[in-house]
Enzyme design. Structure first.
Site, short mmCIF file in Angstrom:
data_model
loop_
_atom_site.label_atom_id
_atom_site.label_comp_id
_atom_site.label_asym_id
_atom_site.label_seq_id
_atom_site.Cartn_x
_atom_site.Cartn_y
_atom_site.Cartn_z
N HIS A 13 0.89 -1.34 0.21
CA HIS A 13 0.26 0.17 0.12
C HIS A 13 0.95 1.11 -0.26
O HIS A 13 1.85 1.44 0.68
CB HIS A 13 -0.78 0.38 1.45
CG HIS A 13 -2.41 -0.64 1.11
ND1 HIS A 13 -2.84 -1.37 2.43
CD2 HIS A 13 -3.13 -0.92 -0.09
CE1 HIS A 13 -4.07 -1.27 2.14
NE2 HIS A 13 -3.80 -1.44 0.35
N ASP A 15 1.17 4.34 1.32
CA ASP A 15 1.67 5.11 2.69
C ASP A 15 2.61 3.95 3.12
O ASP A 15 3.30 4.02 4.05
CB ASP A 15 0.51 5.16 3.96
CG ASP A 15 -0.14 3.95 4.24
OD1 ASP A 15 -0.30 3.27 3.07
OD2 ASP A 15 -0.98 4.08 5.13
#
Length: 327
Positions: A13, A15
């Protein structure tokens, strides 16, 4: 940053992985190249005498690094290597990209198959070993266990000094005893140092709504780092809806692959963790130094502590914690 030797990615992901390419460019003398009449870029040379920086992560990590470097035209002056932790459902050899490896990428990257559902000792040296296990999230995700090697036992000099003085043995032998070795004195007396004791264990989870697959590796952790993305904080969190309950917040968190503080506290207690740090809080919590923000973090920590049975730390940027040995 130049001291970084290993990087462990939990999942892909954004982030959790967007910063990887800038980090590599910063700590490995990354450059965008220069013009040359011959067509050869004099800055495309990799210093192969330097050990490669090692990156560990799930399937897709190698493809992300390769494409990120290729499409930003980033040249690295030091080598790197990517090891991927492959699930049984992953292809054993294929990657998520047809891009050729850049000059800086070592061809010795491993595709590591799991053993009994975990990846034991994917890295090990004389100081620590790192093992991993899949944990449940909305995408393939990995939790890591850092295990310190055994360390010298606690020594009480009073148990040895009388014999050393009696036989006029140099006090320098205490260093050998401290390491658990035996020392034979000139009168035949054998002194045995204390047995070595287990090293410390740190368990670091990625995003997860169920980290139970890592339990076989995580038992007795000196420190557990567990996410607590969402919490029910009526009266503190202005975003709380009238219809919200602890149960509905947990259900919503789990549907997105995340945990609540109570879930983190329960898991920490279930593995016998000695300390618990919470991280990965929702962006709805400001996380600044305001009174209201600090109250929210205190409340989140208390929710976890009610299940854990001990005080809980809510992490901030650059939080530092000393992990000692239990006496």
């Amino acid at each position: 940053m130049g001291k970084i030797e290993k990087i462990f990615i939990t999942h892909t992901h954004g982030d959790h992985i967007f910063g990887l390419i800038p980090l590599l460019a910063s700590c490995m003398n990354g450059a965008g190249g220069v013009t040359s009449e011959s067509g050869d870029d004099p800055r495309a040379t990799v210093e192969q005498s330097i050990p490669p920086l090692e990156i560990y992560g799930p399937l897709g990590t190698r493809a992300y690094v390769r494409s990120g470097l290729a499409y930003t035209h980033t040249l690295l002056a030091r080598p790197y290597i990517v090891h991927e932790l492959r699930l049984p459902t992953d292809p054993p050899d294929q990657d998520y990209t047809t891009l050729p490896p850049p000059v800086a990428e070592s061809p010795n990257g491993r595709n590591i198959a799991s053993v009994d559902g975990v990846w034991p000792e994917i890295y090990k040296d004389a100081v620590v070993s790192v093992s991993a296990a899949p944990i449940q999230h909305s995408v393939p995700c990995v939790g890591y266990v850092v295990q310190e090697a055994t360390v010298p036992g606690k020594i009480d000099p009073r148990n040895y000094i009388p014999d050393l003085k009696r036989t006029k043995t140099p006090m320098s032998v205490m260093s050998k005893l401290q390491q658990g070795e035996s020392v034979t004195l000139n009168d035949g007396t054998v002194l045995q140092g204390p047995p070595r004791r287990p090293g410390r264990k740190i368990v670091i989870l990625g995003d997860t709504y169920d980290p139970s697959p890592i339990i076989p590796l995580a038992g007795g952790a000196d420190l557990l780092v567990h996410e607590a993305t969402n919490a029910h904080l009526p009266g503190l969190d202005s975003n709380t809806k009238d219809i919200d309950t602890y149960e509905s917040v947990q259900e919503r968190a789990m549907s997105r692959g995340h945990s609540t503080p109570q879930m983190a506290g329960k898991f920490a207690k279930s593995i016998g963790a000695k300390r618990l740090i919470l991280n990965h809080f929702s962006a709805r919590y400001p996380g600044d130094e305001s009174k209201g923000s600090l109250q929210i973090m205190d409340a989140i920590g208390e929710l976890a502590a009610q299940e854990f049975g001990k005080a809980v730390i809510c992490a901030r940027d650059f939080t530092s914690v000393d992990i000692g040995f239990e006496e």
